[in-house]
Scaffold this active site. Structure first.
Site, short mmCIF file in Angstrom:
data_model
loop_
_atom_site.label_atom_id
_atom_site.label_comp_id
_atom_site.label_asym_id
_atom_site.label_seq_id
_atom_site.Cartn_x
_atom_site.Cartn_y
_atom_site.Cartn_z
N SER A 102 49.96 46.67 49.04
CA SER A 102 50.39 46.40 47.77
C SER A 102 51.85 46.59 47.92
O SER A 102 52.63 45.76 48.77
CB SER A 102 49.94 47.23 46.77
OG SER A 102 50.23 47.27 45.46
N ASP A 152 42.13 39.52 42.16
CA ASP A 152 43.07 40.43 42.08
C ASP A 152 44.17 39.93 40.82
O ASP A 152 44.86 38.97 41.15
CB ASP A 152 43.82 40.43 43.51
CG ASP A 152 45.12 41.40 43.81
OD1 ASP A 152 45.51 41.67 42.50
OD2 ASP A 152 45.00 41.83 44.71
N HIS A 183 42.48 44.19 43.03
CA HIS A 183 43.46 44.67 43.75
C HIS A 183 43.17 45.87 44.94
O HIS A 183 43.93 46.33 45.76
CB HIS A 183 44.73 45.27 42.95
CG HIS A 183 46.15 45.24 43.81
ND1 HIS A 183 46.66 44.14 44.29
CD2 HIS A 183 46.89 46.31 43.66
CE1 HIS A 183 47.74 44.43 44.70
NE2 HIS A 183 48.04 45.86 44.45
C1 MLT Z 1 54.85 45.43 43.64
O1 MLT Z 1 55.71 45.72 42.65
O2 MLT Z 1 55.14 45.38 44.88
C2 MLT Z 1 53.82 44.78 43.30
O3 MLT Z 1 53.79 44.63 42.11
C3 MLT Z 1 52.74 45.61 43.79
C4 MLT Z 1 52.70 46.90 43.17
O4 MLT Z 1 52.02 47.22 42.04
O5 MLT Z 1 52.96 47.93 43.75
#
Ligand code: MLT
Length: 205
Positions: A102, A152, A183
């Site tokens: 992520s 996702d 996700h």
């Molecule tokens: C991010 O902010 O890098 C993406 O949205 C994934 C997350 O939720 O961290």
């Protein structure tokens, strides 16, 4: 940067760079390193940004909307930090393979987008396209595994295929693996990443 380093069986072999998701810690992905390559050195870095108590690797303006200036700054900061850690711990700087989930996959993607030699390869679990409109470096020697979810909500399937196209356009050998999930990181996805890593091992080492 706050981090933990675990020496593996040979400092000259692969070092797995572990990069957690938003709100995670440098301990979160340690079990993945054990599955992917229990012999590897491990450098696990805690994100420098504190978003309401949650660690991240770069700032965002809203969910899924990145602060691009900060992302660029933090990408260089992380790359410089890997250089520094390689000197401090004596691991081979040319054999660093990122394993990110992520937000951690997003900064790993940004390392690939900005620096030709930042990573020898990367396992990106549920990444987004970190930035658009960049000329990517030559990534023909940098294989990438992308784990994506067909449902996702944070990283829609079109974004996974867009990332695949951009990396392939830079010459990278990309494997896009789909899970019929959202996700979350499933054990079958981790197994697929591990299988990919084993198949790439000669190239990564
Ligand atoms: C991010 O902010 O890098 C993406 O949205 C994934 C997350 O939720 O961290």
């Amino acid at each position: 940067m706050n981090h933990l380093f675990k020496e593996g069986s040979d400092l000259n072999n692969t070092t797995l760079l572990l990069l957690h998701g938003t709100g995670g810690t440098e301990r979160d992905l340690l079990p993945l390193a054990d599955v992917i390559d229990p012999e590897a050195n491990v450098l696990s870095v805690l994100g420098n940004i504190n978003e309401n108590g949650m660690a991240r690797y770069f700032k965002r303006l809203a969910a899924g909307v990145f602060d691009e200036e900060d992302l660029k700054f933090r990408t260089k900061e992380l790359n410089d930090y890997i250089d520094e850690a390689a000197k401090e711990y004596g691991f081979n700087r040319d054999k660093v393979v990122a394993v990110g989930y992520s937000n951690g996959a997003n900064i790993a993607g940004s390392l690939l987008f900005h620096f030709k030699d930042a990573l020898a390869g990367a396992i990106l679990h549920h990444p987004m396209v970190p930035l658009r409109g960049l000329n990517l470096p030559d990534l023909k020697d940098t294989p990438v595994f992308i784990g994506a979810g067909t449902n996702d909500p944070i990283c829609p399937p079109e974004e996974s295929t867009e990332l695949e196209t951009l990396l392939k356009g830079a010459g990278s050998d990309v494997t896009l693996h789909w899970e019929n999930h959202g996700h979350q990181l499933s054990s079958t996805e981790v197994q697929a990443a591990s299988k990919w890593y084993t198949a790439q091992k000669n190239r990564l080492n």
